[in-house]
Design an enzyme around this catalytic site. Structure first.
Site, PDB file in Angstrom:
ATOM      1  N   VAL A   1       7.185  -4.078  -3.229  1.00 57.17           N
ATOM      2  CA  VAL A   1       6.748  -5.190  -4.082  1.00 57.17           C
ATOM      3  C   VAL A   1       5.459  -5.793  -3.522  1.00 57.17           C
ATOM      4  O   VAL A   1       4.351  -5.430  -3.944  1.00 57.17           O
ATOM      5  CB  VAL A   1       7.848  -6.267  -4.223  1.00 57.17           C
ATOM      6  CG1 VAL A   1       7.406  -7.355  -5.210  1.00 57.17           C
ATOM      7  CG2 VAL A   1       9.155  -5.641  -4.704  1.00 57.17           C
ATOM      8  N   CYS A   2       5.581  -6.689  -2.568  1.00 61.59           N
ATOM      9  CA  CYS A   2       4.414  -7.442  -2.131  1.00 61.59           C
ATOM     10  C   CYS A   2       3.485  -6.663  -1.200  1.00 61.59           C
ATOM     11  O   CYS A   2       2.268  -6.873  -1.221  1.00 61.59           O
ATOM     12  CB  CYS A   2       4.860  -8.754  -1.481  1.00 61.59           C
ATOM     13  SG  CYS A   2       5.678  -9.851  -2.666  1.00 61.59           S
TER      14      CYS A   2
END
Length: 302
Positions: A228-229
């Protein structure tokens, strides 16, 4: 200004109770967004930022001219980048018999979202993944911090107040235990700390300007969540022409296959014919903590 623009049509075009109700709802939403942006702006730019609880952001004077603002500037930047990066003080061995040069002056360690909320089984997010491998990357991050601090490199940390579809900006600038960085990964004075509401660490923070003000061109990237990040930050970094090397064993996700897929998506385009000439720009080289430690050990401490 946004308040005036919204209020004017509200008065002018309300021809029914239903329309008025709908426009008032939109106006309320817009004002809430203005409030969030205003608080974020004050938090990030206040001269007294170091006095805010839980803040250690090392702001430097930066010029907006250092930040890429449009496609014309991006084109100029792209044409100015040599196919091979400048030679560093050391070279990190990477997957696919590739290498990533590093230097004290132009390489930063960027650590993504090593917060208690993600790492602890009692955290706001961690509570939903109690039996996960999320802590697998923690020892690696701790080792990278020690090695990069000893080498005198720029270090940046991000903290996320984006929790899935929710943005909890009220946590910024507080001593909330879950929102804070994990105890062994806390920032030291002089290290960059940015608070983000996007998955990537560049889109909603002054990270690009802060790194450029320090002469950074290359990034060693690690943290959570890989899929994700970390993944989003790698993409946003190369969009801004920072060369990226993701440290695989200093990153983690809530499922091992999510982590592995993200590493595969970052790594394989970089190593395929037609893309591999540009080191760390499509979308990143992949290495390990041990290789970074080995390379940095040859750099004299500042």
């Amino acid at each position: 200004a946004q308040a005036i623009l919204v209020q004017a049509p509200l008065r002018a075009v309300c021809t029914s109770q239903w329309q008025c109700s709908r426009l008032r709802s939109r106006y309320s939403t817009a004002m809430e967004r203005v409030s969030v942006l205003a608080r974020h702006f004050v938090t990030e730019t206040s001269a007294a930022v170091s006095d805010l609880p839980g803040r250690q952001l090392a702001l430097m004077p930066v010029s907006s001219a250092q930040v890429i603002k449009n496609s014309k500037e991006a084109g100029i930047k792209a044409r100015s980048i040599p196919s091979q990066p400048t030679t560093g003080q050391a070279s990190v061995a990477c997957w696919g018999e590739r290498s990533f040069p590093v230097s004290q002056s132009d390489t930063a360690l960027v650590i993504i979202d090593m917060q208690t909320d993600f790492l602890s089984p009692e955290g706001r997010v961690g509570q939903h993944y109690k039996d996960s491998p999320i802590l697998d990357g923690l020892p690696g991050v701790e080792r990278l911090l020690a090695a990069c601090r000893k080498a005198g490199m720029t270090i940046a940390h991000s903290r996320s107040h984006r929790y899935g579809a929710n943005v909890m900006d009220e946590l910024v600038g507080t001593k909330d235990e879950g929102y804070e960085l994990y105890p062994s990964c806390r920032a030291r004075p002089g290290e960059i700390v940015v608070d983000k509401w996007t998955f990537g660490a560049f889109a909603s923070t002054p990270l690009e300007a802060e790194l450029r003000a320090r002469g950074v061109e290359r990034i060693l990237l690690c943290g959570v969540l890989t899929n994700v990040c970390v993944f989003a930050t790698a993409s946003q970094a190369v969009d801004r022409f920072f060369r990226v090397c993701v440290i695989e064993d200093a990153s983690a996700a809530f499922q091992r296959d999510w982590h592995d897929m993200a590493i595969k998506l970052i790594s394989e385009p970089q190593r395929k014919r037609g893309h591999q000439a540009q080191v760390g720009l499509y979308f990143g080289e992949i290495s390990t903590v041990a290789e970074v430690e080995k390379a940095l050990s040859s750099i004299p401490p500042k």
